[in-house]
Design a protein around this motif. Structure first.
Motif, PDB file in Angstrom:
ATOM      1  N   TRP A  67       0.838  -1.190   0.000  1.00  0.00           N
ATOM      2  CA  TRP A  67       0.000   0.000   0.000  1.00  0.00           C
ATOM      3  C   TRP A  67       0.877   1.246   0.000  1.00  0.00           C
ATOM      4  N   LEU A  68       0.508   2.235  -0.806  1.00  0.00           N
ATOM      5  CA  LEU A  68       1.097   3.577  -0.753  1.00  0.00           C
ATOM      6  C   LEU A  68       0.090   4.490  -0.075  1.00  0.00           C
ATOM      7  N   GLU A  69       0.508   5.148   0.998  1.00  0.00           N
ATOM      8  CA  GLU A  69      -0.429   5.944   1.809  1.00  0.00           C
ATOM      9  C   GLU A  69       0.035   7.390   1.900  1.00  0.00           C
ATOM     10  N   ILE A  70      -0.911   8.296   1.737  1.00  0.00           N
ATOM     11  CA  ILE A  70      -0.674   9.712   2.024  1.00  0.00           C
ATOM     12  C   ILE A  70      -1.770  10.202   2.964  1.00  0.00           C
ATOM     13  N   ARG A  71      -1.475  11.286   3.660  1.00  0.00           N
ATOM     14  CA  ARG A  71      -2.426  11.851   4.622  1.00  0.00           C
ATOM     15  C   ARG A  71      -2.643  13.322   4.308  1.00  0.00           C
ATOM     16  N   THR A  72      -3.909  13.721   4.325  1.00  0.00           N
ATOM     17  CA  THR A  72      -4.268  15.101   3.999  1.00  0.00           C
ATOM     18  C   THR A  72      -5.346  15.604   4.952  1.00  0.00           C
ATOM     19  N   ALA A  73      -5.500  16.922   4.965  1.00  0.00           N
ATOM     20  CA  ALA A  73      -6.592  17.532   5.734  1.00  0.00           C
ATOM     21  C   ALA A  73      -6.948  18.874   5.112  1.00  0.00           C
ATOM     22  N   ASP A  74      -7.025  18.922   3.826  1.00  0.00           N
ATOM     23  CA  ASP A  74      -7.379  20.014   2.923  1.00  0.00           C
ATOM     24  C   ASP A  74      -6.531  19.950   1.655  1.00  0.00           C
ATOM     25  N   CYS A  75      -5.279  19.474   1.767  1.00  0.00           N
ATOM     26  CA  CYS A  75      -4.440  19.337   0.583  1.00  0.00           C
ATOM     27  C   CYS A  75      -5.053  18.323  -0.381  1.00  0.00           C
ATOM     28  N   VAL A  76      -4.545  18.318  -1.600  1.00  0.00           N
ATOM     29  CA  VAL A  76      -5.130  17.499  -2.669  1.00  0.00           C
ATOM     30  C   VAL A  76      -4.470  16.116  -2.686  1.00  0.00           C
ATOM     31  N   PRO A  77      -5.248  15.035  -2.509  1.00  0.00           N
ATOM     32  CA  PRO A  77      -4.705  13.690  -2.689  1.00  0.00           C
ATOM     33  C   PRO A  77      -4.946  13.198  -4.119  1.00  0.00           C
ATOM     34  N   LEU A  78      -3.914  12.626  -4.735  1.00  0.00           N
ATOM     35  CA  LEU A  78      -4.031  12.068  -6.079  1.00  0.00           C
ATOM     36  C   LEU A  78      -3.538  10.630  -6.059  1.00  0.00           C
ATOM     37  N   LEU A  79      -4.302   9.732  -6.661  1.00  0.00           N
ATOM     38  CA  LEU A  79      -3.927   8.336  -6.803  1.00  0.00           C
ATOM     39  C   LEU A  79      -3.777   8.021  -8.291  1.00  0.00           C
ATOM     40  N   PHE A  80      -2.634   7.444  -8.657  1.00  0.00           N
ATOM     41  CA  PHE A  80      -2.282   7.155 -10.051  1.00  0.00           C
ATOM     42  C   PHE A  80      -2.185   5.647 -10.260  1.00  0.00           C
ATOM     43  N   LEU A  81      -2.556   5.194 -11.457  1.00  0.00           N
ATOM     44  CA  LEU A  81      -2.198   3.855 -11.893  1.00  0.00           C
ATOM     45  C   LEU A  81      -1.831   3.897 -13.368  1.00  0.00           C
ATOM     46  N   ALA A  83      -2.175   1.627 -16.507  1.00  0.00           N
ATOM     47  CA  ALA A  83      -2.968   0.478 -16.933  1.00  0.00           C
ATOM     48  C   ALA A  83      -2.138  -0.561 -17.686  1.00  0.00           C
ATOM     49  N   ARG A  84      -0.971  -0.171 -18.211  1.00  0.00           N
ATOM     50  CA  ARG A  84      -0.132  -1.102 -18.960  1.00  0.00           C
ATOM     51  C   ARG A  84       0.941  -1.757 -18.085  1.00  0.00           C
ATOM     52  N   THR A  85       1.697  -0.938 -17.334  1.00  0.00           N
ATOM     53  CA  THR A  85       2.818  -1.479 -16.558  1.00  0.00           C
ATOM     54  C   THR A  85       2.437  -1.861 -15.133  1.00  0.00           C
ATOM     55  N   ARG A  86       1.265  -1.450 -14.685  1.00  0.00           N
ATOM     56  CA  ARG A  86       0.775  -1.698 -13.321  1.00  0.00           C
ATOM     57  C   ARG A  86       1.673  -1.056 -12.256  1.00  0.00           C
ATOM     58  N   VAL A  87       2.214   0.083 -12.593  1.00  0.00           N
ATOM     59  CA  VAL A  87       2.877   0.933 -11.615  1.00  0.00           C
ATOM     60  C   VAL A  87       1.829   1.856 -11.011  1.00  0.00           C
ATOM     61  N   ILE A  88       1.957   2.167  -9.719  1.00  0.00           N
ATOM     62  CA  ILE A  88       0.992   3.036  -9.042  1.00  0.00           C
ATOM     63  C   ILE A  88       1.719   4.145  -8.307  1.00  0.00           C
ATOM     64  N   ALA A  89       0.985   5.193  -7.974  1.00  0.00           N
ATOM     65  CA  ALA A  89       1.549   6.311  -7.220  1.00  0.00           C
ATOM     66  C   ALA A  89       0.478   6.940  -6.345  1.00  0.00           C
ATOM     67  N   ALA A  90       0.921   7.490  -5.227  1.00  0.00           N
ATOM     68  CA  ALA A  90       0.053   8.266  -4.332  1.00  0.00           C
ATOM     69  C   ALA A  90       0.751   9.593  -4.075  1.00  0.00           C
ATOM     70  N   VAL A  91       0.010  10.688  -4.234  1.00  0.00           N
ATOM     71  CA  VAL A  91       0.609  12.019  -4.219  1.00  0.00           C
ATOM     72  C   VAL A  91      -0.154  12.945  -3.279  1.00  0.00           C
ATOM     73  N   HIS A  92       0.606  13.694  -2.488  1.00  0.00           N
ATOM     74  CA  HIS A  92       0.080  14.736  -1.606  1.00  0.00           C
ATOM     75  C   HIS A  92       0.446  16.078  -2.223  1.00  0.00           C
ATOM     76  N   ALA A  93      -0.574  16.857  -2.615  1.00  0.00           N
ATOM     77  CA  ALA A  93      -0.345  18.135  -3.290  1.00  0.00           C
ATOM     78  C   ALA A  93      -0.980  19.271  -2.495  1.00  0.00           C
ATOM     79  N   GLY A  94      -0.212  19.875  -1.614  1.00  0.00           N
ATOM     80  CA  GLY A  94      -0.633  21.126  -1.000  1.00  0.00           C
ATOM     81  C   GLY A  94      -0.421  22.265  -1.983  1.00  0.00           C
TER      82      GLY A  94
END
Length: 212
Positions: A67-81, A83-94
């Motif tokens: 699991w990739l985990e980020i924590r926010t409380a107003d900032c923007v959470p983004l989850l990426f995948l 579809a071809r390579t099955r790489v994923i990302a989780a991003v915290h964007a204040g």
């Protein structure tokens, strides 16, 4: 209560994901979760196992079961995948990370280090402070001249649209970005909001390569 899911990401049965609410707490299994010390910048970290991976606001992995985990409380959470390579990302964007182009930096890192093509990516933008509530000073508004939605009684900035634009500019097709459209400030029953509550509560967003 189960986390909120993206309709777009749920089309892929090999991932698990969710955007947590104030009722979920830390909902990922700690022994299988990677985290970072979020510093409101644009640092990208490759996570190859559970635990804390230092300073950064974007976690990327190709490891099944992690699991990739980020924590926010107003900032923007983004989850990426990818579809071809099955790489994923989780991003915290204040706002600072957004000003540093963290969404596009993540796309570029996935392309450079994991052979991702932006046209294969799917991205979900989760609950965050929306433009209706993000009143800022001029020093912040000046960072986002194209995303100031009103100026009286002070500037209001649209961080979701700013991140969406970065994804489009990086080559992600518009119909492959899911904007959930949920404002953390407007919905105190479901979401923590640092700006509204000035508290310590955080929302956990996470993604995992699960079923094959």
């Amino acid at each position: 209560m189960t986390p909120i899911h993206s309709v777009l990401l749920r089309q892929f049965d090999w991932i698990d994901h969710g955007f947590g609410t104030r009722n979920n707490g830390a909902w990922t299994p700690q022994e299988h979760t990677a985290r970072a010390h979020q510093v409101h910048a644009a640092g990208v970290i490759e996570a190859t196992g559970p635990g804390h991976w230092g300073d950064g606001d974007a976690l990327i992995t190709a490891m099944p079961g992690l699991w990739l985990e980020i924590r926010t409380a107003d900032c923007v959470p983004l989850l990426f995948l990818d579809a071809r390579t099955r790489v994923i990302a989780a991003v915290h964007a204040g706002w600072r990370g957004t000003a540093a182009q963290i969404a596009s930096v993540t796309v570029e890192a996935m392309a450079r280090n994991w052979n991702s093509n932006p046209s294969d990516l799917r991205v979900a933008i989760g609950p965050c402070i929306a433009s209706c509530c993000f009143a800022v000073g001029t020093e912040v508004a000046d960072q986002f001249p194209d995303f100031v939605v009103r100026t009286e009684p002070q500037p209001y900035v649209d961080l979701v649209s700013a991140n969406f634009r970065q994804l489009l500019d990086a080559g992600v097709p518009a119909n492959q970005v899911d904007q959930l459209g949920l404002c953390t400030v407007c919905d105190p029953h479901r979401f923590h909001s640092f700006r509204r509550d000035r508290g310590e509560g955080r929302l956990v967003s996470a993604i995992q390569v699960g079923k094959k």
